[in-house]
Design a protein around this motif. Structure first.
Motif, PDB file in Angstrom:
ATOM      1  N   ALA A  32       0.828  -1.212   0.000  1.00 42.19           N
ATOM      2  CA  ALA A  32       0.000   0.000   0.000  1.00 42.19           C
ATOM      3  C   ALA A  32       0.862   1.262   0.000  1.00 42.19           C
ATOM      4  O   ALA A  32       0.582   2.206  -0.748  1.00 42.19           O
ATOM      5  N   ASP A  33       1.912   1.283   0.821  1.00 39.39           N
ATOM      6  CA  ASP A  33       2.801   2.452   0.855  1.00 39.39           C
ATOM      7  C   ASP A  33       3.498   2.650  -0.485  1.00 39.39           C
ATOM      8  O   ASP A  33       3.596   3.775  -0.979  1.00 39.39           O
ATOM      9  N   PHE A  34       4.001   1.559  -1.066  1.00 41.14           N
ATOM     10  CA  PHE A  34       4.696   1.672  -2.357  1.00 41.14           C
ATOM     11  C   PHE A  34       3.766   2.231  -3.420  1.00 41.14           C
ATOM     12  O   PHE A  34       4.124   3.157  -4.153  1.00 41.14           O
ATOM     13  N   ILE A  35       2.568   1.682  -3.526  1.00 40.10           N
ATOM     14  CA  ILE A  35       1.640   2.128  -4.568  1.00 40.10           C
ATOM     15  C   ILE A  35       1.251   3.584  -4.346  1.00 40.10           C
ATOM     16  O   ILE A  35       1.217   4.385  -5.286  1.00 40.10           O
ATOM     17  N   ARG A  36       1.003   3.962  -3.108  1.00 41.49           N
ATOM     18  CA  ARG A  36       0.667   5.363  -2.793  1.00 41.49           C
ATOM     19  C   ARG A  36       1.795   6.307  -3.198  1.00 41.49           C
ATOM     20  O   ARG A  36       1.583   7.313  -3.877  1.00 41.49           O
ATOM     21  N   LEU A  37       3.026   5.963  -2.812  1.00 41.63           N
ATOM     22  CA  LEU A  37       4.174   6.822  -3.126  1.00 41.63           C
ATOM     23  C   LEU A  37       4.492   6.805  -4.617  1.00 41.63           C
ATOM     24  O   LEU A  37       4.877   7.827  -5.193  1.00 41.63           O
ATOM     25  N   GLY A  74      10.370   5.817  11.787  1.00 36.30           N
ATOM     26  CA  GLY A  74       9.448   4.686  11.726  1.00 36.30           C
ATOM     27  C   GLY A  74       8.363   4.813  10.673  1.00 36.30           C
ATOM     28  O   GLY A  74       7.511   3.933  10.537  1.00 36.30           O
ATOM     29  N   LYS A  75       8.383   5.898   9.904  1.00 33.99           N
ATOM     30  CA  LYS A  75       7.383   6.117   8.854  1.00 33.99           C
ATOM     31  C   LYS A  75       7.998   5.877   7.486  1.00 33.99           C
ATOM     32  O   LYS A  75       9.148   6.241   7.245  1.00 33.99           O
ATOM     33  N   THR A  76       7.214   5.307   6.586  1.00 32.34           N
ATOM     34  CA  THR A  76       7.641   5.162   5.193  1.00 32.34           C
ATOM     35  C   THR A  76       7.509   6.512   4.512  1.00 32.34           C
ATOM     36  O   THR A  76       6.411   7.061   4.419  1.00 32.34           O
ATOM     37  N   VAL A  77       8.646   7.055   4.045  1.00 40.87           N
ATOM     38  CA  VAL A  77       8.650   8.401   3.471  1.00 40.87           C
ATOM     39  C   VAL A  77       9.188   8.440   2.048  1.00 40.87           C
ATOM     40  O   VAL A  77       9.302   9.507   1.452  1.00 40.87           O
ATOM     41  N   GLY A  78       9.511   7.273   1.495  1.00 37.09           N
ATOM     42  CA  GLY A  78      10.001   7.239   0.132  1.00 37.09           C
ATOM     43  C   GLY A  78      10.312   5.829  -0.306  1.00 37.09           C
ATOM     44  O   GLY A  78      10.174   4.871   0.462  1.00 37.09           O
TER      45      GLY A  78
END
Length: 149
Positions: A11-16, A58-62
């Motif tokens: 989900a993070d990868f697709i969003r970014l 601790g957050k995915t930022v990139g």
């Protein structure tokens, strides 16, 4: 912190990835399905590509993507830096430099002889980072022919 991408990062990868492709850093957007297909390929195998997650507090930022090829011109395997995206509020905090350290270490470990990347001429901050890290422009333009639908 930079780490290899995992299934839980979908989900993070697709969003970014969608944010990256709607930014001025790329020439054009890609179809929605390409984001998912890229992630699926990263999970399927590391033969052609590797993915990385960039974290801060601790957050995915990139994220970053590399692709693998062979170049006769370079005399061996070449690692392409396909994409590097960091959320704007986390830029200039050292994550880009840290990402390159990880990628260059992996490239040396894998016996790659060159790392190659593309950058938009207008992306002044990225160009400055790449130059500080020792990257130099090539003296020719690239051409492409798409073979998909």
């Amino acid at each position: 912190m930079i780490r290899k991408i995992s299934q839980s990062d979908r989900a993070d990868f697709i969003r970014l990835s969608k944010q990256f492709y709607s930014s001025p850093a790329v020439l054009f957007n890609v179809p929605e399905s390409y984001h998912e297909r890229a992630f699926d390929e990263l999970m399927r195998s590391d033969v052609y590509a590797d993915g990385y997650i960039l974290e801060s507090g601790g957050k995915t930022v990139g994220y970053g993507l590399t692709a693998k090829t062979y170049s006769r011109e370079a005399g061996g395997k070449v690692l392409w830096l396909e994409e590097l995206f960091v959320l704007p509020q986390y830029r200039s905090a050292g994550l880009g430099k840290e990402f390159f350290q990880v990628v260059e270490t992996e490239a040396r470990r894998g016996n790659f002889v060159r790392i190659r990347l593309e950058v938009e001429e207008e992306n002044v901050r990225a160009r400055a980072l790449y130059e500080r890290l020792g990257y130099r422009p090539l003296e020719y333009d690239q051409m492409v022919k798409d073979l998909k639908d």
